[in-house]
Design an enzyme around this catalytic site. Structure first.
Site, PDB file in Angstrom:
ATOM      1  N   SER A  24     -25.226  43.257  52.751  1.00  0.00           N
ATOM      2  CA  SER A  24     -25.192  43.285  51.286  1.00  0.00           C
ATOM      3  C   SER A  24     -24.967  44.676  50.687  1.00  0.00           C
ATOM      4  CB  SER A  24     -26.455  42.643  50.706  1.00  0.00           C
ATOM      5  OG  SER A  24     -27.620  43.323  51.110  1.00  0.00           O
ATOM      6  N   GLN A  50     -34.809  36.036  35.877  1.00  0.00           N
ATOM      7  CA  GLN A  50     -33.824  35.459  34.950  1.00  0.00           C
ATOM      8  C   GLN A  50     -32.447  36.067  35.206  1.00  0.00           C
ATOM      9  OE1 GLN A  50     -34.962  35.452  30.740  1.00  0.00           O
ATOM     10  NE2 GLN A  50     -37.103  35.628  31.344  1.00  0.00           N
ATOM     11  N   TRP A  51     -32.438  37.383  35.407  1.00  0.00           N
ATOM     12  CA  TRP A  51     -31.184  38.118  35.615  1.00  0.00           C
ATOM     13  C   TRP A  51     -30.429  37.556  36.812  1.00  0.00           C
ATOM     14  CZ3 TRP A  51     -31.434  43.413  33.213  1.00  0.00           C
ATOM     15  CH2 TRP A  51     -30.188  44.047  33.208  1.00  0.00           C
ATOM     16  N   ARG A  58     -30.267  34.749  38.044  1.00  0.00           N
ATOM     17  CA  ARG A  58     -29.615  33.448  37.889  1.00  0.00           C
ATOM     18  C   ARG A  58     -28.119  33.635  37.671  1.00  0.00           C
ATOM     19  NH1 ARG A  58     -30.752  30.033  40.324  1.00  0.00           N
ATOM     20  NH2 ARG A  58     -29.868  28.448  38.952  1.00  0.00           N
ATOM     21  N   GLU A  87     -32.444  44.946  45.937  1.00  0.00           N
ATOM     22  CA  GLU A  87     -33.670  45.120  45.159  1.00  0.00           C
ATOM     23  C   GLU A  87     -34.782  45.737  45.993  1.00  0.00           C
ATOM     24  OE1 GLU A  87     -36.654  42.257  42.467  1.00  0.00           O
ATOM     25  OE2 GLU A  87     -35.171  41.366  43.818  1.00  0.00           O
ATOM     26  N   SER A 147     -38.114  45.932  47.841  1.00  0.00           N
ATOM     27  CA  SER A 147     -38.837  44.890  48.569  1.00  0.00           C
ATOM     28  C   SER A 147     -40.302  45.273  48.717  1.00  0.00           C
ATOM     29  CB  SER A 147     -38.228  44.680  49.954  1.00  0.00           C
ATOM     30  OG  SER A 147     -39.039  43.805  50.720  1.00  0.00           O
ATOM     31  N   ARG A 201     -42.166  43.914  50.683  1.00  0.00           N
ATOM     32  CA  ARG A 201     -42.486  43.836  52.115  1.00  0.00           C
ATOM     33  C   ARG A 201     -42.528  45.242  52.700  1.00  0.00           C
ATOM     34  NH1 ARG A 201     -38.860  40.315  55.664  1.00  0.00           N
ATOM     35  NH2 ARG A 201     -40.697  40.360  57.001  1.00  0.00           N
ATOM     36  N   ASN A 205     -20.175  36.978  30.504  1.00  0.00           N
ATOM     37  CA  ASN A 205     -21.001  35.769  30.440  1.00  0.00           C
ATOM     38  C   ASN A 205     -22.475  36.137  30.276  1.00  0.00           C
ATOM     39  OD1 ASN A 205     -21.481  32.808  30.879  1.00  0.00           O
ATOM     40  ND2 ASN A 205     -22.565  33.593  32.666  1.00  0.00           N
ATOM     41  N   ARG A 227     -27.292  36.272  27.178  1.00  0.00           N
ATOM     42  CA  ARG A 227     -28.546  37.024  27.075  1.00  0.00           C
ATOM     43  C   ARG A 227     -28.694  37.830  25.790  1.00  0.00           C
ATOM     44  NH1 ARG A 227     -31.735  34.198  30.459  1.00  0.00           N
ATOM     45  NH2 ARG A 227     -30.713  33.933  32.492  1.00  0.00           N
TER      46      ARG A 227
END
Length: 317
Positions: free
Chosen positions: A46, A178-179, A181, A189, A191, A193, A281, A286
């Site tokens: 990623s 929400q973002w 989605r 992001e 983590s 963990r 979009n 938003r």
């Protein structure tokens, strides 16, 4: 001569990987190079999605390339005379790319190119000898909102629907969910963990807004009665949750489980690389009055930084 445009750098890949540890501003060239090699060898793909390649090509050539693909996961887009793909997809169609494009990748991402050429099997000495490209700044522009901040990292604008942008965002968890989605784009992001109390910040609203009467998912920008009392209770809840979290960690508990006690007001940080048609979009949906105030502020900030073109109106739904 073929027109070729690239967005990103060797360091961009590293930043989007290191954000998992909330260390995306950290730079150490040798460690960075080893990390790129590690990501490639272990198929952590990623972070490579935030480097973008665009080149001028006839649509027939693009269709011909698509017809040769045997990997159904590869995504290669065409808009207004240009082919667009991220570096992850470029690696997966490497043999089908024009030589001129590969040469530009070599110039723009030299360490990564060396790793690609060796399929990750490159020794330290050779790896360290490769040039390494860096971002000129952490962000080009930054806007604060009531719940966090957003920075424009980079943009590739060719007046197409697939122009690309990279942002770094710090916001509460409920805003991030929400973002995300909005799925036509790439994310990396922080983590929990990996990261413990060294990155543990919370958003606390100034007051608790009223629930909208006619819109079940929206609010009215007015405080409820006893708002101050509830804000204080939220502060206490956060404090108790953090204390419990730290106790679990101190006893040797796994961070991946301990994080479950932390409330949704906790902040996260992520990188978002997105094409213009998806960005428009996001702005449309938003900035709507029915969107939650916190994410609406971010959408307005994005609109202020890079504008709105209305490309999303080409979609029926």
């Amino acid at each position: 001569m073929m027109k070729i445009y690239l967005m990103g750098s060797d360091q961009r890949i590293v930043r989007c990987a290191r954000v998992s540890f909330a260390k995306d501003s950290y730079v150490d060239e040798k460690r960075d190079k080893r990390l790129i090699r590690y990501l490639f060898k272990h198929r952590h793909a990623s972070p490579f999605e935030h480097n973008i390649i665009a080149f001028e090509w006839k649509k027939e050539k693009w269709i011909e390339l698509l017809s040769k693909l045997e990997n159904p996961t590869v995504q290669v887009y065409y808009s207004n005379g240009f082919v667009f793909l991220n570096l992850r997809n470029a690696i997966n169609v490497w043999e089908l790319l024009p030589d001129a494009v590969k040469e530009r990748i070599k110039e723009a991402f030299p360490t990564t190119y060396g790793v690609i050429q060796r399929r990750g099997e490159i020794e330290d000495e050779e790896l360290y000898s490769l040039p390494y490209t860096k971002d000129k700044a952490y962000v080009k522009e930054k806007i604060e909102t009531s719940s966090g901040w957003i920075g424009l990292v980079d943009k590739l604008e060719l007046e197409t629907d697939m122009d690309f942008y990279t942002f770094v965002v710090e916001c509460p968890l409920f805003v991030a969910r929400q973002w995300m989605r909005h799925r036509f784009g790439s994310y990396n992001e922080v983590s929990k963990r990996y990261v413990g109390k060294e990155f543990l910040e919370f958003y606390l609203p100034k007051y608790i807004r009223k629930q909208a009467e006619k819109n079940k998912q929206a609010s009215v920008d007015e405080p409820i009665s006893e708002s101050e009392v509830f804000i204080k209770k939220i502060e206490n809840l956060i404090s108790k949750s953090v204390k419990l979290y730290e106790e679990i960690i101190e006893k040797g508990g796994a961070k991946e489980l301990a994080r479950g006690v932390l409330p949704q007001f906790m902040k996260t940080r992520f990188y978002w690389t997105v094409p213009r048609i998806s960005l428009d979009n996001f702005i449309t949906l938003r900035t709507h009055e029915g969107a939650q105030k916190e994410i609406r502020e971010f959408a307005e900030a994005i609109k202020e930084m890079v504008g709105y073109r209305g490309t999303d109106k080409k979609n029926v739904i």
